[in-house]
Scaffold this active site. Structure first.
Site, mmCIF file in Angstrom:
data_model
loop_
_atom_site.group_PDB
_atom_site.id
_atom_site.type_symbol
_atom_site.label_atom_id
_atom_site.label_comp_id
_atom_site.label_asym_id
_atom_site.label_seq_id
_atom_site.Cartn_x
_atom_site.Cartn_y
_atom_site.Cartn_z
ATOM 1 N N ASP A 183 0.851 -4.582 12.854
ATOM 2 C CA ASP A 183 -0.235 -4.759 13.305
ATOM 3 C C ASP A 183 -1.291 -5.346 12.123
ATOM 4 O O ASP A 183 -2.321 -6.003 12.430
ATOM 5 C CB ASP A 183 -0.946 -3.661 14.195
ATOM 6 C CG ASP A 183 -0.094 -2.836 14.887
ATOM 7 O OD1 ASP A 183 -0.156 -3.028 16.202
ATOM 8 O OD2 ASP A 183 0.864 -2.473 14.275
ATOM 9 N N HIS B 60 -1.154 0.079 16.511
ATOM 10 C CA HIS B 60 -0.351 0.575 15.509
ATOM 11 C C HIS B 60 1.141 0.341 16.347
ATOM 12 O O HIS B 60 1.788 1.167 15.927
ATOM 13 C CB HIS B 60 -0.637 2.086 15.127
ATOM 14 C CG HIS B 60 -1.619 1.989 14.088
ATOM 15 N ND1 HIS B 60 -2.985 1.993 14.341
ATOM 16 C CD2 HIS B 60 -1.557 2.320 12.618
ATOM 17 C CE1 HIS B 60 -3.659 2.110 13.381
ATOM 18 N NE2 HIS B 60 -2.898 2.435 12.340
ATOM 19 N N GLU C 141 0.663 -1.095 0.017
ATOM 20 C CA GLU C 141 0.087 0.069 -0.002
ATOM 21 C C GLU C 141 0.765 1.251 0.120
ATOM 22 O O GLU C 141 1.815 1.411 0.881
ATOM 23 C CB GLU C 141 -0.887 0.018 1.512
ATOM 24 C CG GLU C 141 -1.898 -1.260 1.151
ATOM 25 C CD GLU C 141 -2.300 -1.659 2.596
ATOM 26 O OE1 GLU C 141 -1.872 -1.120 3.642
ATOM 27 O OE2 GLU C 141 -3.216 -2.437 2.668
ATOM 28 N N GLU D 112 -4.293 -6.155 2.491
ATOM 29 C CA GLU D 112 -3.225 -7.133 2.998
ATOM 30 C C GLU D 112 -3.376 -8.586 2.499
ATOM 31 O O GLU D 112 -2.262 -9.188 2.080
ATOM 32 C CB GLU D 112 -2.864 -6.969 4.290
ATOM 33 C CG GLU D 112 -2.506 -5.543 4.724
ATOM 34 C CD GLU D 112 -3.689 -4.449 4.996
ATOM 35 O OE1 GLU D 112 -4.893 -4.905 4.943
ATOM 36 O OE2 GLU D 112 -3.358 -3.504 5.150
#
Lengths: 325, 319
Positions: free
Chosen positions: A85, A129, A29, A60
């Site tokens: 994460d 995160h 990404e 993902e």
């Protein structure tokens, strides 16, 4: 030698390997036009174009499995997962598919794939995160797990990971991205599966990886002023880990601290402590101490108390120094 | 594309019989306890794999499912080595490590059956990506059931393939049953083709008829080879024997099973071939007898081969 930041050392490693082998490509990404959300691929889109620096939808699982398929057909993908994460969204791909494809299909397919991801705190980014999940992957047969503590290591290890015929989970640390260090002008590789003694010492061995290596070095500095000599062993590879270097160090110091940023329970430090207990318990003069984050989700406002650092390593070293069997 | 030649039709008939007979044999040896684990047969669904694979070369890729024997046979897998794998023997494709749910043959582009529903879809999409990356004219096929279209893997793969115009055909065998649940429970649409609309992927729904599938698959494969991007084909298929062999299908009712069995894609094709005089009764008998012998020979081979040694279990994890 030249000075370089960790994040640009990553870029150099990818660029050099893409120059060397046209089957290497980067997918993830925002890796292309945007240059990577942490800037790891800055300039690579302009150089290699959209066919080799591949921007993906936010998906993902989809692009990691796609990379697995591409790797089985002769390509060598580097997958960027924006935050560690988010790897939870592609566990089927990594655990059920990538880790098993070679063994499960009777060695017919090899899956040379590197999955890069930054872990850890430092951005006050909170519970989703900031996680350190390396132990999950170290627990799955078929994967290699690599963690780099500084710019020199990250470049040499990443280049080796890209050349490795096995799938490699390549873990960066967000707070290290800005770290500066010296690297050679000429090409170099660092072998996967070999630990590195970052500092020699005689009283206690601290086994660590990634950011906690640097914290352990700071602790060793502090402790040397108190007359305690700490040996810092950087695993560099969590799976397969370098037993020989760790055991040799313990045979010298007779005391062990294991330190990682991940939560202490069931972390990779537990595996090392267990292996030491199984195989060379008689070398130890004192109980093993572990350093890790507390067993709660990463804290937003209290992050600086949550993430372990040099003080925690120092305390653990002092604790093992005070004890004796 | 149109109709296949007479020779091609005979080849297709032979492949369908081979799938049917091989799986009937597998059910027999499974009930004897000679093969282990789970067995998912595709009896009643033979038309789809044969219809698509008739357009593929060995260099093309296919990623299949837990119900994947048919695709592997249609793509030309060696029956002896496949049988050895199902028997868990060292001579098998995966060295006896994996069995029915992981049958793979790299030499023929068979990227593996998969124990995870929908997981093969993005993997096949990756093969299509590799073909485009290397500028070959290879095509990839992802096969899956309608149950898999509830998975994120399906949507993520289609989205990416459409954006990049990848050379892939998504072949959905909609047999109406996602494991033990009918489609009405898990999808708001009754045709998977509607799912493709969101990705601007051309989609077509066809009956469980090998010639109809052949025709649509031909167009889709050609589109892919020309670089025009993905196509989705839904085959309205029939599952006869439950999710796995031994599934009593109590959730389904005998009548529903009988209806499925009445729509026999193999028998219908056979009738058509007889009526159009492509094959005579004696030809059909010979094809059946020859295949019986081939399958018996594969079973004999698999039975006689040794299991892997326990000492070999740790080999080959890393290269």
């Amino acid at each position: 030698m030249k000075d370089i930041r960790y994040i640009f050392a990553i870029k150099e490693a990818m660029e050099e390997e893409m120059d060397r082998d046209e089957n290497v490509f980067l997918i993830g990404e925002d890796v292309g036009l945007a240059g990577g959300s942490f800037g790891a691929s800055k300039g690579l889109y302009e150089k290699f174009g959209p066919d080799r620096i591949v921007d993906t939808p936010i998906s993902e699982l989809g692009f990691t499995s796609l990379a697995a398929g591409a790797a089985s057909c002769g390509l060598r993908p580097i997958v960027e997962i924006m935050f560690m994460d988010f790897v939870t969204c592609c566990m089927d791909s990594i655990v059920n598919q990538i880790a098993k494809m070679r063994y499960m299909f009777g060695n017919q397919y090899t899956v040379p794939i590197v999955i890069r991801m930054p872990e850890g705190g430092g951005l006050n980014a909170g519970p989703q995160h900031s996680q350190c999940l390396e132990a999950w992957f170290a627990h799955v047969p078929g994967l290699k797990v690599v963690m780099a503590a500084n710019p020199y290591d990250v470049k040499g290890l990443l280049k080796s990971a890209i050349r490795d015929e096995n799938p490699v989970i390549f873990i960066e640390n967000k707070t290290l991205h800005a770290m500066k260090g010296s690297i050679p002008e000429e090409e170099y590789l660092i072998p996967i599966g070999k630990a590195d003694v970052k500092r020699e010492g005689t009283d206690v061995t601290v086994v660590s990886a990634s950011r906690l290596v640097n914290e352990s070095l700071k602790a060793a500095d502090l402790l040397s002023k108190e007359g305690i000599s700490v040996e810092v062993v950087d695993l560099r590879t969590i799976q397969p880990w370098d037993r020989e270097t760790v055991f040799t160090s313990i045979a010298k110091t007779h005391r062990l601290v294991v330190a990682h940023e991940a939560v202490k329970q069931f972390g990779f430090g537990a595996e090392i402590a267990a292996a030491v207990a199984e195989e060379i318990l008689d070398e130890l003069d004192a109980p093993i101490m572990r350093v890790g984050a507390p067993f709660v989700p990463a804290s937003y406002s209290l992050e600086k108390y949550y993430v372990p650092g040099a003080e925690d390593v120092k305390k653990a070293v002092l604790a093992t120094m005070e004890r004796t069997f | 594309m149109g109709k296949p030649s007479k020779e091609k039709m005979i080849e297709m008939y032979r492949a369908m019989v081979k799938i049917r007979k091989t799986e009937q044999k597998l059910m027999e040896v499974f009930s004897n306890g000679e093969i282990l684990g789970f067995l998912h047969v595709s009896i009643g669904q033979e038309a789809a794999p044969v219809g698509i694979c008739s357009h593929l070369t060995e260099a093309d890729y296919i990623a299949t499912t837990h119900r994947g024997h048919g695709h592997a046979i249609a793509k030309g897998i060696d029956l002896k080595m496949a049988m050895a794998e199902l028997f868990g023997k060292k001579a098998g494709y995966c060295l006896g490590r994996s069995g029915s749910m992981h049958l793979a043959d790299k030499s023929r582009g068979i990227m593996g059956a998969n124990g995870i529903v929908g997981a093969g879809i993005p993997i096949a999409t990756g093969a299509a990506f590799a073909a485009k990356y290397k500028k070959t004219d290879q095509v990839a096929v992802a096969t899956f059931g309608e149950g898999a279209t509830g998975e994120g893997a399906f949507h993520e793969a289609l989205n990416f393939a459409a954006i990049k115009k990848l050379p892939i055909v998504y072949l959905c065998e909609n047999n109406g049953w996602a494991e033990f649940s009918p489609m009405s429970i898990h999808a708001p649409v009754q045709s998977v083709t509607k799912r493709a609309l969101a990705y601007d992927i051309p989609a077509v729904s066809v009956a469980n008829d090998v010639l109809e599938i052949y025709e649509e698959a031909g167009k889709a494969v050609e589109r892919a080879r020309k670089g025009e991007g993905p196509t989705l084909i839904e085959v309205r298929s029939e599952r006869w024997y439950g999710h796995y062999v031994g599934d009593a299908q109590k959730y389904r009712g005998k009548e529903n099973v009988a209806q499925a069995m009445a729509k026999d894609c193999l028998l219908n094709f056979e009738k058509g071939l007889l009526e159009s005089k492509v094959l005579k009764k004696q030809d059909i008998e010979k094809i059946n007898t020859d295949l019986d012998a081939e399958i018996e020979e594969a079973v004999r081979f698999a039975r006689e081969c040794p299991y892997p040694e326990v000492s070999e279990m740790m080999e080959g994890l890393y290269l």
